[in-house]
Design an enzyme around this catalytic site. Structure first.
Site, mmCIF file in Angstrom:
data_model
loop_
_atom_site.group_PDB
_atom_site.id
_atom_site.type_symbol
_atom_site.label_atom_id
_atom_site.label_comp_id
_atom_site.label_asym_id
_atom_site.label_seq_id
_atom_site.Cartn_x
_atom_site.Cartn_y
_atom_site.Cartn_z
ATOM 1 C CE LYS A 50 -3.886 1.855 2.742
ATOM 2 N NZ LYS A 50 -4.831 1.624 3.952
ATOM 3 C CB SER A 125 -8.084 3.301 2.818
ATOM 4 O OG SER A 125 -7.154 2.611 3.695
ATOM 5 C CB SER A 149 -7.999 0.212 5.768
ATOM 6 O OG SER A 149 -8.814 1.654 5.658
HETATM 7 N N1 GLN Z 1 -12.948 3.475 6.469
HETATM 8 C C1 GLN Z 1 -12.287 4.186 7.545
HETATM 9 C C2 GLN Z 1 -11.872 5.691 7.379
HETATM 10 O O1 GLN Z 1 -12.187 6.178 6.635
HETATM 11 C C3 GLN Z 1 -11.060 3.145 7.922
HETATM 12 C C4 GLN Z 1 -9.835 3.502 7.153
HETATM 13 C C5 GLN Z 1 -8.545 2.683 7.607
HETATM 14 O O2 GLN Z 1 -8.627 1.778 8.220
HETATM 15 N N2 GLN Z 1 -7.645 3.157 7.154
HETATM 16 O O3 GLN Z 1 -11.259 5.903 8.448
#
Ligand code: GLN
Length: 461
Positions: A50, A125, A149
């Protein structure tokens, strides 16, 4: 000598890039091979990272215009451990900008598409990492999980996603989103590949003061031993939510399968599950607003051009307005608001109290059960663009995952079935949650299910 897997992996990545947009950067095969120094258990394994994980070559962009040209001077500890174990990094994957999002659409490089249905999102994400693994490009990708994410995209892409205990994997070299919640995790086709990768990346790191000194047990060799006398907790609140009917069906079938495998299903209460989103979307933006303050156009990131008569304040404002996308700006504003004097107690302190209570609720459950079983996400993968204009609908994607980060626990999503939606078969995952530092048993519980079911063997066309 085993066959070269790096060349074919890069070829697949290039071939699928126009369809999936899973990568923001691909390295050439020579570079990938040469950078891999080690001779450990991952020798010759192509991996993807990532793009919020620092690597001392190429760029580390966080899918943000702010860092579009940023070159990290160092490599993240977890990544270095993969290299030392012989893995070869073939490229960096797409994500929601600074890991803020649940669909991989908030990226300055455009959205990633789901390999099972390219009109749909892969989740986020870590959407690029999940898509790359699901499409068979790499057998291992790293992601980060602050509120789901790793687990939610794993669920939407039909693969295994593990978020270890907070502190289990060093965060050194992971660009910070919300430091008390962030954790690096793995995306793999199977539980066995997850266990092998976690054995490599877990463990204490003097460069991260929050990394744990808890010894890392052998995660691989005990994997095939089923857990005797397994007691699995199923929160009533996980069945009561507005789950998509197909997610509800797969979840009930998973419960039935575990019962067949000899587990005792224990109905429990997780009263604060519904409050997870509210607490998370205070704590995470608060920490994000502070972490992202460093991107000011002076030391890091994009610097705006100034017009005549404009001063330092204009430089900050313009650089940050041009560099950050709309969702990141929304988080910074939310976070700044909840931390401002007058609101700090009402919002931030209240969220911290909820967080403590959540942890206690899990402790109570774990006094009697070895793991909790929940959906990973309330719906299967949704259409690209479906939720972009409704931030709250997007945040509700995280209803089952954020609580786990608030409690600092390990959790994983495993392939559990398929949803039939508009004539398409879309993968659905379920989530296992364990007591802190109990990844070994969590993986064994997951493997019990994997061995008995065919879901992990199915791949997109
Ligand atoms: N969807 C969640 C957010 O937008 C989690 C994102 C993540 O785990 N990086 O914060």
């Amino acid at each position: 000598m085993s066959a070269d897997r790096i060349g074919p992996s890069l070829a697949a990545a290039e071939r699928l890039q126009p369809t999936l947009n899973a990568f923001v950067q691909l390295f050439d095969a020579e570079k990938a091979r040469n950078a891999s120094s080690g001779s450990g258990p991952l020798v010759g394994t192509p991996v993807a990272l990532k793009d919020n994980l620092c690597l001392s070559w190429g760029k580390t962009t966080c899918a943000s215009n702010m860092l579009r040209h940023y070159e990290s001077p160092y490599t993240a500890t977890a990544v270095q451990k993969l290299l030392d174990a012989g893995a070869a990094v073939i490229g960096k994957t797409n994500l929601d900008e600074f890991a803020m999002g649940s669909s991989c659409e908030n990226s300055c490089f455009g959205p990633t598409f789901n390999p099972w249905d390219t009109t749909r999102v892969p989740g986020g994400s870590s959407g690029g990492s999940a898509a790359a693994v699901a499409a068979g490009i790499v057998p291992l990708a790293l992601g980060s999980d602050t509120g789901g994410s790793v687990r939610q995209p794993a669920s939407h892409c039909g693969i295994v996603g593990v978020k270890p205990t907070y502190g289990r994997v060093s965060r050194y070299g992971l660009v910070a989103y919300a430091s008390s919640l962030d954790q690096i995790g793995t995306l793999t086709p199977t539980v066995g590949e997850a266990a092998a990768a976690l054995s490599v990346i877990c463990g204490h790191d003097p460069l991260d003061t929050t990394s744990s000194r808890e010894p890392v047990p052998d995660l691989v060799s005990a994997l095939e031993q089923p857990v005797e006398g397994l007691r699995l907790a199923v929160p009533r609140q996980a069945r009561n939510q507005a789950n998509h009917p197909e997610v509800a069906r797969v979840f009930e079938e998973t419960i039935a399968e575990y019962r067949r495998l000899g587990a005792t299903i224990v109905d429990v209460e997780l009263p604060l599950l519904d409050h997870g989103i509210a607490a998370y979307y205070i704590v995470a933006p608060a920490e994000a607003s502070s972490n992202l303050a460093r991107f000011d156009g002076i030391r890091y990131g994009h610097r705006a051009a100034l017009g005549p008569g404009e001063d330092l304040f204009d430089l900050y404002c313009k650089s940050r307005s041009e560099g950050f996308g709309p969702e990141v700006q929304r988080r910074i504003m939310l976070g700044t608001h909840v931390l401002s004097s007058g609101y700090y107690d009402a919002y931030y302190n209240t969220a911290l109290k909820v967080r403590r209570r959540m942890k206690q609720d899990f402790d109570r459950i774990f006094a009697d059960c070895q793991a909790v079983l929940m959906p990973a996400s309330p719906s299967p993968a949704f259409k690209v663009g479906e939720k972009t204009s409704d931030p709250l609908a997007m945040y509700l994607e995280d209803v089952y995952t954020v609580t786990i980060n608030l409690a600092g626990l390990p959790a994983m999503s495993i392939p559990a079935g398929f949803a039939s939606v508009e004539g398409k078969q879309l993968p659905v995952g379920v989530q296992l949650v364990s007591p802190a530092f109990d990844e070994a048993r969590m993986l064994r519980i997951a493997r019990m299910f994997e061995r008995a079911t065919p879901w992990h063997t199915r791949r997109p066309a």
